[in-house]
Design a protein around this motif. Sequence first.
Motif, PDB file in Angstrom:
ATOM      1  N   SER A  95      -3.266  21.847  39.228  1.00  0.00           N
ATOM      2  CA  SER A  95      -4.599  21.678  39.820  1.00  0.00           C
ATOM      3  C   SER A  95      -5.183  23.033  40.143  1.00  0.00           C
ATOM      4  CB  SER A  95      -4.479  20.849  41.104  1.00  0.00           C
ATOM      5  OG  SER A  95      -5.708  20.832  41.802  1.00  0.00           O
ATOM      6  N   SER A 110      -6.279  23.641  42.888  1.00  0.00           N
ATOM      7  CA  SER A 110      -5.855  23.900  44.276  1.00  0.00           C
ATOM      8  C   SER A 110      -4.594  24.768  44.320  1.00  0.00           C
ATOM      9  CB  SER A 110      -5.635  22.588  45.040  1.00  0.00           C
ATOM     10  OG  SER A 110      -4.618  21.818  44.433  1.00  0.00           O
ATOM     11  N   ASP A 111      -3.929  24.939  43.187  1.00  0.00           N
ATOM     12  CA  ASP A 111      -2.734  25.806  43.115  1.00  0.00           C
ATOM     13  C   ASP A 111      -3.098  27.277  42.895  1.00  0.00           C
ATOM     14  OD1 ASP A 111      -1.043  23.532  43.277  1.00  0.00           O
ATOM     15  OD2 ASP A 111      -1.247  23.218  41.114  1.00  0.00           O
ATOM     16  N   ARG A 149      -1.918  13.649  35.339  1.00  0.00           N
ATOM     17  CA  ARG A 149      -3.340  13.328  35.179  1.00  0.00           C
ATOM     18  C   ARG A 149      -3.843  13.594  33.762  1.00  0.00           C
ATOM     19  NH1 ARG A 149      -4.614  16.493  40.796  1.00  0.00           N
ATOM     20  NH2 ARG A 149      -4.444  14.751  42.236  1.00  0.00           N
ATOM     21  N   GLY A 177       2.631  20.971  42.557  1.00  0.00           N
ATOM     22  CA  GLY A 177       3.066  20.523  43.871  1.00  0.00           C
ATOM     23  C   GLY A 177       3.350  19.035  43.871  1.00  0.00           C
TER      24      GLY A 177
HETATM   25  C1  RP5 Z   1      -0.200  18.562  41.886  1.00  0.00           C
HETATM   26  O1  RP5 Z   1      -0.760  17.924  42.981  1.00  0.00           O
HETATM   27  C2  RP5 Z   1      -0.920  19.874  41.792  1.00  0.00           C
HETATM   28  O2  RP5 Z   1      -0.105  20.811  41.168  1.00  0.00           O
HETATM   29  C3  RP5 Z   1      -1.219  20.227  43.215  1.00  0.00           C
HETATM   30  O3  RP5 Z   1      -0.222  21.083  43.756  1.00  0.00           O
HETATM   31  C4  RP5 Z   1      -1.166  18.877  43.919  1.00  0.00           C
HETATM   32  C5  RP5 Z   1      -2.483  18.460  44.530  1.00  0.00           C
HETATM   33  O4  RP5 Z   1      -3.470  18.451  43.527  1.00  0.00           O
HETATM   34  P1  RP5 Z   1      -5.009  18.206  43.907  1.00  0.00           P
HETATM   35  O5  RP5 Z   1      -5.098  16.848  44.528  1.00  0.00           O
HETATM   36  O6  RP5 Z   1      -5.391  19.291  44.878  1.00  0.00           O
HETATM   37  O7  RP5 Z   1      -5.778  18.323  42.614  1.00  0.00           O
HETATM   38  O8  RP5 Z   1      -0.362  17.835  40.716  1.00  0.00           O
END
Ligand code: RP5
Length: 176
Positions: free
Chosen positions: A18, A20-21, A48, A73
């Motif tokens: 994501s 967010s990483d 996803r 994550g």
């Molecule tokens: C994981 O879910 C991603 O690598 C990230 O660390 C975590 C949250 O993803 P978002 O909901 O912020 O897109 O797949």
Amino acid sequence: MAKANKGETPLVAIIMGSDSDWETMQRCSQQLEELGVAFEVRILSAHRTPAEAHAFAAAAAGRGLKVIIAAAGLAAHLAGAMAAGSTLPVIGVPMEAGPLNGIDALLSTVQMPPGVPVATVGIGVCGAMNAAVLAAQILATADTAMAARVAEFRSAQAAKVKSKDAAFAARQFPGS
Ligand code: RP5
């Protein structure tokens, strides 16, 4: 986002589950830049966008990539998915996300079945930086210029510690 320098073919891919990483994985990209490693950055998710993730893994070696760094994550399966789809070395970086602060991602990333390894580094920023150094060290086994840069990086790191040691040795401590 492509980050290969001066038209160079990327040797390392940073992939993240994501955007967010990115705050954490930016430290990985900065470390790669410091070590002079050409790299690219992609967002691909084992959960996803599984088709895109598998297609990336399958094409990676043919595109000239040498190492894949995969950060995710929560129930982190991205590094494992890369290792399943490619024989390139895969470095997994567990992200410090969610209510378990990355412990879930660490266990999901590190506990691979025999025969499909993921070189898992620590959770979060330290892992992100070490992933870059480890990728450079892998490349350095077949690239003398890279080996010289890795050696220089290690010397500079040691010099910083020695200078901190000297600064502490020069301090007056109460009772000493
Ligand atoms: C994981 O879910 C991603 O690598 C990230 O660390 C975590 C949250 O993803 P978002 O909901 O912020 O897109 O797949």
